[in-house]
Scaffold this motif. Structure first.
Motif, PDB file in Angstrom:
ATOM      1  N   ASP A  64       0.875  -1.025  -0.113  1.00  0.00           N
ATOM      2  CA  ASP A  64       0.091   0.119  -0.089  1.00  0.00           C
ATOM      3  C   ASP A  64       0.821   1.268   0.026  1.00  0.00           C
ATOM      4  OD1 ASP A  64      -2.622  -1.202   0.226  1.00  0.00           O
ATOM      5  OD2 ASP A  64      -1.901  -1.805   2.048  1.00  0.00           O
ATOM      6  N   HIS A 109      -6.041  -5.425 -10.104  1.00  0.00           N
ATOM      7  CA  HIS A 109      -6.290  -5.143  -8.649  1.00  0.00           C
ATOM      8  C   HIS A 109      -5.451  -4.049  -8.137  1.00  0.00           C
ATOM      9  CE1 HIS A 109      -6.356  -5.858  -4.203  1.00  0.00           C
ATOM     10  NE2 HIS A 109      -4.974  -5.960  -4.218  1.00  0.00           N
ATOM     11  N   CYS A 110      -4.223  -4.009  -8.664  1.00  0.00           N
ATOM     12  CA  CYS A 110      -3.487  -2.686  -8.521  1.00  0.00           C
ATOM     13  C   CYS A 110      -3.885  -1.538  -9.132  1.00  0.00           C
ATOM     14  CB  CYS A 110      -1.618  -3.269  -8.607  1.00  0.00           C
ATOM     15  SG  CYS A 110      -1.146  -4.083  -7.362  1.00  0.00           S
ATOM     16  N   ARG A 155      -6.504  -0.011  -7.052  1.00  0.00           N
ATOM     17  CA  ARG A 155      -6.006   0.554  -5.760  1.00  0.00           C
ATOM     18  C   ARG A 155      -5.265   1.718  -6.042  1.00  0.00           C
ATOM     19  NH1 ARG A 155      -1.843  -3.459  -4.327  1.00  0.00           N
ATOM     20  NH2 ARG A 155      -1.735  -2.646  -2.114  1.00  0.00           N
ATOM     21  N   ILE A 214      -7.998   1.262   2.877  1.00  0.00           N
ATOM     22  CA  ILE A 214      -7.307   0.277   1.764  1.00  0.00           C
ATOM     23  C   ILE A 214      -6.914  -1.166   2.296  1.00  0.00           C
ATOM     24  CG2 ILE A 214      -6.823   1.829  -0.097  1.00  0.00           C
ATOM     25  CD1 ILE A 214      -4.010   2.344   1.043  1.00  0.00           C
TER      26      ILE A 214
END
Ligand SMILES: [Zn+2]
Length: 218
Positions: free
Chosen positions: A9, A37-38, A41, A216
């Protein structure tokens, strides 16, 4: 492509804030080409950064500062977040890396480091006191223990390796800090080719990442 290992993160937040080196940025962009996924984020981190900026008390800007900002926008110097391209149809390699390896991995002037390990150093990528290089590791060969002052990002391009953390295959990203001591070994029946960036600058560990931890899922 199923990705099992991702950027942590703090790294995502640093990337969103534009505080990572060019080398780290290259690896993260390449990983995000194949990792939704990243990407999600990263998008969340960018949104949160914008929200936090909105909370900041406005400050008066000098006339000169304002005109500099406006000139930069007009000249397109302020770079928007790079849009993610799809990987090239003819290769598994992320399109952002094709610029550095236009003729493919086989045509690179690999330098032999030791039996079973070859390296190619990418030039023209700013990485502070660190480096950005490709490593080709023959099956069964173990990378010697190494230390570094800052963080280390490793993106698997082809093949796979295993270490104390797990099994890493094409698309997986290992995001390690200086405290991590590991010894990867290439597994499978073909060489493991990885892109590795090191950076001994300060990492992003400040207030912003702590503020968004509950959101997150750190
Ligand atoms: Zn990821």
């Amino acid at each position: 492509m199923k990705i099992n290992h991702h950027a942590d993160d703090a790294t995502i937040m640093a990337y969103a804030a534009g505080t990572v080196s060019e080398g780290f940025s290259l690896l993260l962009t390449a990983h995000m080409e194949v990792c939704s996924h990243c990407r999600e984020r990263m998008s969340l981190a960018s949104d949160l950064g914008g929200e936090l900026l909105c909370e900041v008390e406005p400050a008066r800007m000098s006339q000169e500062g304002l005109s500099n900002v406006l000139s930069a926008i007009e000249a397109d110097i302020i770079d928007p977040v790079t849009p993610f391209k799809s990987p090239s149809a003819s290769s598994d390699m992320a399109s952002v890396l094709m610029e550095y390896v236009p003729r493919g991995l086989d045509e690179l002037p690999w330098q032999r480091l030791m039996p079973g390990i070859r390296q190619y150093q990418l030039t023209g990528v700013e990485s502070g006191n660190g480096s950005v290089r490709l490593l080709s590791i023959s099956p069964g060969i173990r990378i010697p223990h190494h230390t570094h002052l800052g963080g280390e990002l490793t993106l698997v391009i082809e093949g796979a390796y295993e270490d104390e953390i797990g099994h890493f295959k094409a698309g997986d990203l290992a995001d390690l800090d200086a405290s991590c001591n590991h010894q990867p070994v290439a597994v499978g029946n073909k060489p493991c080719i990885c892109l590795i960036a090191t950076d001994d600058k300060l990492r992003f560990t400040g207030l912003l990442s702590r503020m968004v931890q509950p959101l997150i899922g750190i």
